[in-house]
Write a protein that holds these residues in place. Structure first.
Motif, short mmCIF file in Angstrom:
data_model
loop_
_atom_site.label_atom_id
_atom_site.label_comp_id
_atom_site.label_asym_id
_atom_site.label_seq_id
_atom_site.Cartn_x
_atom_site.Cartn_y
_atom_site.Cartn_z
N ILE A 19 0.87 -1.17 0.00
CA ILE A 19 0.00 0.00 0.00
C ILE A 19 0.91 1.23 0.00
O ILE A 19 1.77 1.36 0.87
CB ILE A 19 -0.93 0.04 1.23
N GLU A 25 0.60 2.16 -8.71
CA GLU A 25 -0.65 1.40 -8.67
C GLU A 25 -1.13 1.08 -10.08
O GLU A 25 -1.58 -0.04 -10.36
CB GLU A 25 -1.74 2.19 -7.93
N ASN A 30 -0.37 -2.47 -4.74
CA ASN A 30 -1.78 -2.88 -4.82
C ASN A 30 -2.73 -1.70 -4.76
O ASN A 30 -3.80 -1.74 -5.38
CB ASN A 30 -2.11 -3.85 -3.68
N LYS A 31 -2.33 -0.66 -4.02
CA LYS A 31 -3.23 0.47 -3.84
C LYS A 31 -2.43 1.70 -3.48
O LYS A 31 -1.42 1.61 -2.78
CB LYS A 31 -4.25 0.16 -2.73
N THR A 90 -5.52 3.00 6.50
CA THR A 90 -5.78 2.01 5.45
C THR A 90 -5.01 0.73 5.72
O THR A 90 -5.56 -0.38 5.62
CB THR A 90 -5.38 2.57 4.07
#
Length: 265
Positions: free
Chosen positions: A128, A179, A185-186, A196
């Motif tokens: 992330i 991303e 992934n994000k 998050t």
């Protein structure tokens, strides 16, 4: 797990182990001690059934600025190649340790993530990134090839053409672009990164940990196999999964129309 590390922080809460690389004055650049401390924590975590998810991040303004280059600024000697091999062996041990952890591993990336620091993040299961992240395979800038498994991870995540582009040009990309191409992934706003990652870590920590470990093993074992072999492996791993307490709980929860309460066994 001991708590007197010099360059790494280890915090446990509700089944989540957060590992923080802690040399913020140098943007968490790797020195030999920090690598060894990370190896120790990862190898202890692998044996601890109370840890059900691992988060790796960096203190201060960055995830990590790569290798501390003061080591490479020293004059070369006849022993330099041997020293370099021993140096790489430590990184290899860390990368393999992260890959083989039975728990899911999340890299929380903010600020700079370059060189070996980026490749350590690529060894994690999920990544992330904050929107301020700046990711780079910077090795070519100083006349080196990507190490820490860079060639392995990049080609599998991005394909050979895009992987070579990142390695040859050694240009920075931001979190949004990372991303888009599948390197992370994000990507989220920096202000949302901590929550998050915490939400995702809690979700994984409350999941079927033993099954997650089997999924990781199956996917890693399948990367260089043909379909027939993968189907055989699938059967072997499913035989293990079907005998877990979490599988039985998952089925019972489904039948009883209630949320499952996994114990990680």
């Amino acid at each position: 797990m001991r708590s007197d590390f010099q360059h790494v922080l280890a915090q446990r809460e509700a089944g989540v182990l957060t590992i923080t690389m802690n040399r913020p004055a140098v943007l968490n650049a790797f020195n030999d001690l920090m690598v060894q401390e990370l190896i120790e924590i990862v190898e202890v975590a692998a044996r601890d059934e109370e840890i059900r998810c691992v988060v790796l991040t960096g203190a201060g303004r960055a995830f990590g600025s790569g290798q501390d280059l003061s080591l490479f600024a020293q004059e070369r000697t006849a022993e330099s190649s041997q020293v370099a091999q021993e140096h790489l062996h430590a990184y290899h041990r860390l990368v393999v340790g992260l890959q083989q952890l039975p728990q899911p591993v999340i890299a929380a990336i903010h600020g700079v993530a370059t060189g070996i620091s980026l490749n350590i993040a690529l060894a994690c299961d999920l990544r992330i990134a904050a929107d301020d992240a700046r990711l780079s395979e910077a090795f070519a800038r100083i006349g080196l090839v990507p190490d820490g498994g860079g060639a392995y991870f990049l080609t599998r995540l991005l394909g050979s053409a895009k992987a070579l582009e990142l390695a040859l040009l050694a240009e920075e990309i931001n979190g949004v672009e990372a991303e888009r191409i599948g390197l992370v992934n994000k990507c989220v706003p920096l202000s949302e990164l901590e929550e998050t990652v915490a939400t995702l870590a809690r979700r994984l920590a409350n999941g079927p940990t033993r099954t997650y470990g089997l999924i990781k093993q199956l996917f890693h074992a399948s990367q260089d196999k043909d379909l027939a072999v993968v189907l055989q492996l699938e059967g072997e791993f499913q035989s293990k999964a079907i005998n877990t307490a979490d599988h039985r709980e998952g089925v019972q929860a489904f039948m009883q129309k209630r949320p499952p309460k996994y114990i990680g066994k």
